[in-house]
Design a protein around this motif. Sequence first.
Motif, PDB file in Angstrom:
ATOM      1  N   SER A  60     -31.254  61.602 106.379  1.00  0.00           N
ATOM      2  CA  SER A  60     -32.619  62.144 106.312  1.00  0.00           C
ATOM      3  C   SER A  60     -33.241  62.327 107.688  1.00  0.00           C
ATOM      4  O   SER A  60     -34.024  63.256 107.907  1.00  0.00           O
ATOM      5  CB  SER A  60     -33.516  61.222 105.468  1.00  0.00           C
ATOM      6  N   ASP A 185     -27.885  63.215  99.876  1.00  0.00           N
ATOM      7  CA  ASP A 185     -27.918  62.823 101.288  1.00  0.00           C
ATOM      8  C   ASP A 185     -26.623  62.119 101.687  1.00  0.00           C
ATOM      9  O   ASP A 185     -26.102  62.329 102.791  1.00  0.00           O
ATOM     10  CB  ASP A 185     -29.101  61.887 101.559  1.00  0.00           C
ATOM     11  N   SER A 347     -30.943  67.423 104.069  1.00  0.00           N
ATOM     12  CA  SER A 347     -31.320  66.031 103.825  1.00  0.00           C
ATOM     13  C   SER A 347     -32.749  65.763 104.285  1.00  0.00           C
ATOM     14  O   SER A 347     -33.510  65.061 103.603  1.00  0.00           O
ATOM     15  CB  SER A 347     -30.340  65.089 104.533  1.00  0.00           C
TER      16      SER A 347
END
Length: 618
Positions: A60, A185, A347
């Motif tokens: 992320s 992710d 992500s």
Amino acid sequence: MEVKNFAIWDYVVFAALFFISSGIGVFFAIKERKKATSREFLVGGRQMNFGPVALSLTASFMSAVTVLGTPSEVYRFGASFIVFFISYLFVIVLTSELFLPVFYRSGITSTYEYLQLRFNKPVRYAATVIYIVQTILYTGVVVYAPALALNQVTGFHLWGSVFATGIVCTFYCTLGGLKAVVWTDAFQMVVMIVGFLTVLIQGSTHVGGFCNVLEQSANGSRLHIFDFDVDPLRRHTFWTITVGGTFTWLGIYGVNQSTIQRCISCKTEKHAKLALYFNLLGLWIILVCAVFSGLIMYSHFKDCDPWTSGIISAPDQLMPYFVMEIFDTMPGLPGLFVACAFSGTLSTVAASINALATVTFEDFVKSCFPHLSDKLSTWISKGLCLLFGVMCTSMAVAASVMGGVVQAALSIHGMCGGPMLGLFSLGILFPFVNWKGALGGLLTGIILSFWVAIGAFIYPAPASKTWPLPLSTDQCIKSNVTATGPPVLSSRPAIADTWYSISYLYYSAVGCLGCIAAGVIISLITGYQRGEDIQPLLIRPVGNLCCFWSKKYKRLCWCGVQHDSVIEQENLENGGNWKQGAQSVLPNGLRRESLVHVPGYDPKDKSYNNMAFEITHF
């Protein structure tokens, strides 16, 4: 510049990334269709394991800006970027030991819910609005900037990639919720590492091996890593990276909704901490890969720099241009690198959409409509994901006409993260700070960080502080492009060479420290908060970490908060509700009856879990 277009296999590899990401969203939409609650959708039922959460955290915050930007930084300024190795360690330790326990044990879903428990609603809403605005702006730039760089070098369709990113992220966020985001992710993290490894292997082969890379990098002054100059105006030194980088990343990790939302989705506090520490390994791996990619790229272009020679028009095009050169005869591998870059984008965007939907639902929708049914809450959550997906994609379109403002927008994340870090630090570490100090501190921090950042954008720092290391064009094919040199600075105010010229890594520190200082002063002037009125679970007694202190000094640091009370021990060990005291209404306007969602303590596991939350809140 000659654009080298993708081959059919490049498009196949790239399309596979989007197809699998969408498929994960569909899978969780079908698998979790019978668990139709907003809690299941937004925080994964609070029963996630640390493994996928750790991968999700790393993916992320390692966006395409990292994949494309970090190698370019190393190529131009040297390998001092590797010192972030230390910053990441500080950030993860502080997050897991200082901030996470407070958020996890208070049973919140939105980090800004803590601000209402600790202060009041105006503080909560002010912080939420700032977070929403800066996240939409940052996410739009994260989508557009790499798409533009890849388009100009590879010929990859600009708007096709922008809209594909927005549509796919919105699709699997809306269908599968947090579980889809976390598992997607995790898959994208694997793609990022594989993409980096292919570049490292093929690139080092092209330049004669890693030993040759290190030798040529040393000859080009790229391995001068530890610069202990304390000058805050220098762009990258040991101190700007370790101190400024820690503040910047702590604002992103320690109090960011996207991070905390994943941590509190874990089934126990121990799993949440493990997720953070295993995520640290992921951060280190990505950092090392990016730094070595930059050094390999320098070895490849050491005699003909494509940036200063005019072959490419911007530094963020260096990595795509390098990839298209080394994989010129290997169809499919350029597509793998583009998939690596867009894994970072996907992500980051997915995490932002899910976090935006969560804070909006928890901080605004539930506050206005507290008695919504589970089914309606889930549909509203999905609608918010769709709404923010459209807004983030639209922001990417707006970024295309911003011109130079895009560069300023990339700093928004750090500019807002510092004051946010200061605000939460006031609540968690300073029990005597009241809501007036918190609100005044937040405003002061925002003003200071925006003042220095906007000033630096208008009056760039002197070239002696920011100009890159020497780059050669001796063996380039001569063109009509004029070589660039340090910019000639026009008349500047005196403040431009001091305050406006500090390293961009200190923007967050300026905002954080300004917020804390103003918050403490305002609270002392307006009347400090009585510790007896604050629930102990909302404060982290850092004085207790100093084991050599006497009990007298520890209690002095508690500022009246009853950390050793029998009530608190019962709450923690038995996993019960927060006990009702003599007062039924707290100073922040909340009734004590509403503060019942505290996770339980499991003596066997020596960790807190979410089972009490399940029993009391639903």
